[in-house]
Write a protein that holds these residues in place. Structure first.
Motif, PDB file in Angstrom:
ATOM      1  N   GLY A 195      81.601  57.770  54.739  1.00  0.00           N
ATOM      2  CA  GLY A 195      81.634  56.131  53.873  1.00  0.00           C
ATOM      3  C   GLY A 195      80.618  55.320  55.078  1.00  0.00           C
ATOM      4  N   ALA A 196      80.015  55.629  56.062  1.00  0.00           N
ATOM      5  CA  ALA A 196      79.083  54.374  56.815  1.00  0.00           C
ATOM      6  C   ALA A 196      77.954  55.152  56.047  1.00  0.00           C
ATOM      7  N   ALA A 197      78.012  56.451  55.930  1.00  0.00           N
ATOM      8  CA  ALA A 197      76.602  56.804  55.992  1.00  0.00           C
ATOM      9  C   ALA A 197      76.022  55.919  53.822  1.00  0.00           C
ATOM     10  N   VAL A 198      77.553  56.552  53.218  1.00  0.00           N
ATOM     11  CA  VAL A 198      77.033  56.316  51.256  1.00  0.00           C
ATOM     12  C   VAL A 198      76.976  54.302  51.942  1.00  0.00           C
ATOM     13  N   LEU A 199      77.662  53.953  52.772  1.00  0.00           N
ATOM     14  CA  LEU A 199      77.682  52.262  52.837  1.00  0.00           C
ATOM     15  C   LEU A 199      75.776  52.182  53.287  1.00  0.00           C
ATOM     16  N   THR A 200      75.353  52.662  53.926  1.00  0.00           N
ATOM     17  CA  THR A 200      74.427  52.450  54.705  1.00  0.00           C
ATOM     18  C   THR A 200      73.127  52.544  53.413  1.00  0.00           C
ATOM     19  N   THR A 201      73.360  53.916  52.743  1.00  0.00           N
ATOM     20  CA  THR A 201      72.322  54.311  51.344  1.00  0.00           C
ATOM     21  C   THR A 201      72.135  52.989  50.656  1.00  0.00           C
ATOM     22  N   VAL A 202      73.744  52.245  50.703  1.00  0.00           N
ATOM     23  CA  VAL A 202      73.135  51.740  49.239  1.00  0.00           C
ATOM     24  C   VAL A 202      72.967  50.221  49.942  1.00  0.00           C
ATOM     25  N   GLY A 222      66.455  54.044  56.556  1.00  0.00           N
ATOM     26  CA  GLY A 222      67.420  54.209  55.934  1.00  0.00           C
ATOM     27  C   GLY A 222      67.998  55.743  56.081  1.00  0.00           C
ATOM     28  N   ALA A 223      66.509  56.882  56.077  1.00  0.00           N
ATOM     29  CA  ALA A 223      67.238  58.051  55.792  1.00  0.00           C
ATOM     30  C   ALA A 223      66.921  58.880  56.730  1.00  0.00           C
TER      31      ALA A 223
END
Length: 353
Positions: A113-120, A153-154
């Motif tokens: 979930g943290a990775a998804v939010l960081t990607t967005v 960000g990646a």
């Protein structure tokens, strides 16, 4: 019979608390208008990248990679809130809390979930960090700025060590990034009535290209005939063998051209923001490049680079066609048109709203 004038109430002097509050507001405004926030943000991003690099090189404690990912995610969340006129302090503290909980708990769902939010956040910030481009060379600069934001960000996304199903992760982050970008640009573009006929046609065309690209990739993956799949895979294999990588279609065909054309259009018309919204189709695949375990770091970098180069060529053609349609053909006409392209926007480090 004479009337006496009413007595005026004497104004009370400001209390010590009100004076202290006014002084605190003035000090906060001075700090916000200085370079201190930008310098602090850059230091935080550099520290986060140093932690992620140390984790990659297997140097330092085990928690340093997660701390670096939290630092970059916090800095990006802060920057996006400040750029879009939000509450950067509140958003930054919330990002710190969520990222820390995800890393400390070491739960796969929270890390993902943290990775998804960081990607967005990264994809939307990559678009929001651009400024209008009067000439094509300036549009190239803005594309490179967005790519740099996405690359940092990646690395942060990988630092969260998400446990993902690749296709689901890519579709989820792309959809959320598009929703976030359009929600912000709805405010920047003064609502749908600021879109205009030209902007409406552009957004419709971009949506069609996005839908066709995604649908074609999904149909090819699920229902493609063996002969067609072999033909496509042969082309991808040849590119990987001779060029080292294959450019990402969504980044190349839609994302980079939209970002180049959109920043070029923003110098002339505010409808350019609606075109820039499709720039997340370039930023999101770049952020997701390192999530794919089948790609090496070199192949991911080459894939991004090829996509940027080919996408800029497509963007150059689109910009020239746009200028030809609007009646500014020829070198002299283009120079006159560029001299008139003076639509103002705040600087890169200032709020857009």
């Amino acid at each position: 019979m004479s009337r006496t004038a009413p007595r005026r109430r004497a104004e009370r002097p400001p209390s010590r608390r009100s004076r202290a509050a006014a002084a605190l507001r003035a000090r906060t405004e001075r700090i916000a208008s200085s370079r201190a926030p930008v310098v602090g943000w850059a230091v935080l991003v550099a520290a986060g990248m140093a932690g992620l690099a140390a984790c990659t090189l297997d140097v330092g404690p085990d928690w340093i990679g997660g701390a670096g990912a939290v630092a970059v995610a916090t800095a990006y969340s802060w920057a996006l809130a400040a750029r879009t006129g939000g509450r950067p302090v509140v958003v930054g503290l919330l990002a710190v809390a969520l990222g820390t909980v995800a890393v400390v708990s070491d739960d796969d769902s929270l890390r993902t979930g943290a990775a998804v939010l960081t990607t967005v956040v990264t994809a939307v910030l990559a678009v929001m960090s651009t400024v209008p481009a009067v000439r094509f060379v300036h549009a190239v600069r803005e594309v490179l700025v967005a790519v740099l934001v996405a690359v940092v960000g990646a690395v942060a996304v990988v630092g969260f060590e998400p446990a993902v199903t690749l296709a689901r992760f890519e579709y989820t982050t792309l959809g959320l990034s598009l929703l976030g970008a359009f929600a912000i640009i709805y405010r920047l573009g003064a609502g749908l009535h600021g879109l205009g006929r030209r902007g409406f046609v552009t957004v419709l065309l971009g949506s069609v290209v996005l839908a066709v690209t995604l649908a074609y990739a999904e149909l090819l993956r699920r229902y493609g005939t063996p002969a067609l799949m072999d033909h496509v895979l042969d082309g991808v294999g040849w590119s990987r063998e001779h060029l080292g990588a294959f450019p990402r279609p969504l980044e190349t065909v839609l994302g980079v051209p939209a970002l180049a054309w959109g920043t070029h259009m923003r110098a002339r018309r505010r409808q350019g923001w609606w075109v820039c919204a499709f720039g997340v189709a370039a930023a999101t695949p770049i952020v997701n490049a390192l999530v794919n375990p089948a790609l090496t770091l070199q192949e991911a970098a080459l894939s991004v680079g090829y996509g940027v180069v080919v996408g800029l060529l497509i963007g150059f053609v689109v910009i020239r066609l746009d200028l030809a349609v609007t009646g500014s053909s020829g070198r002299r006409g283009r120079r006159a048109e560029e001299a008139m392209a003076l639509r103002p926007e705040p600087p890169r480090t200032r709020p857009l709203l």
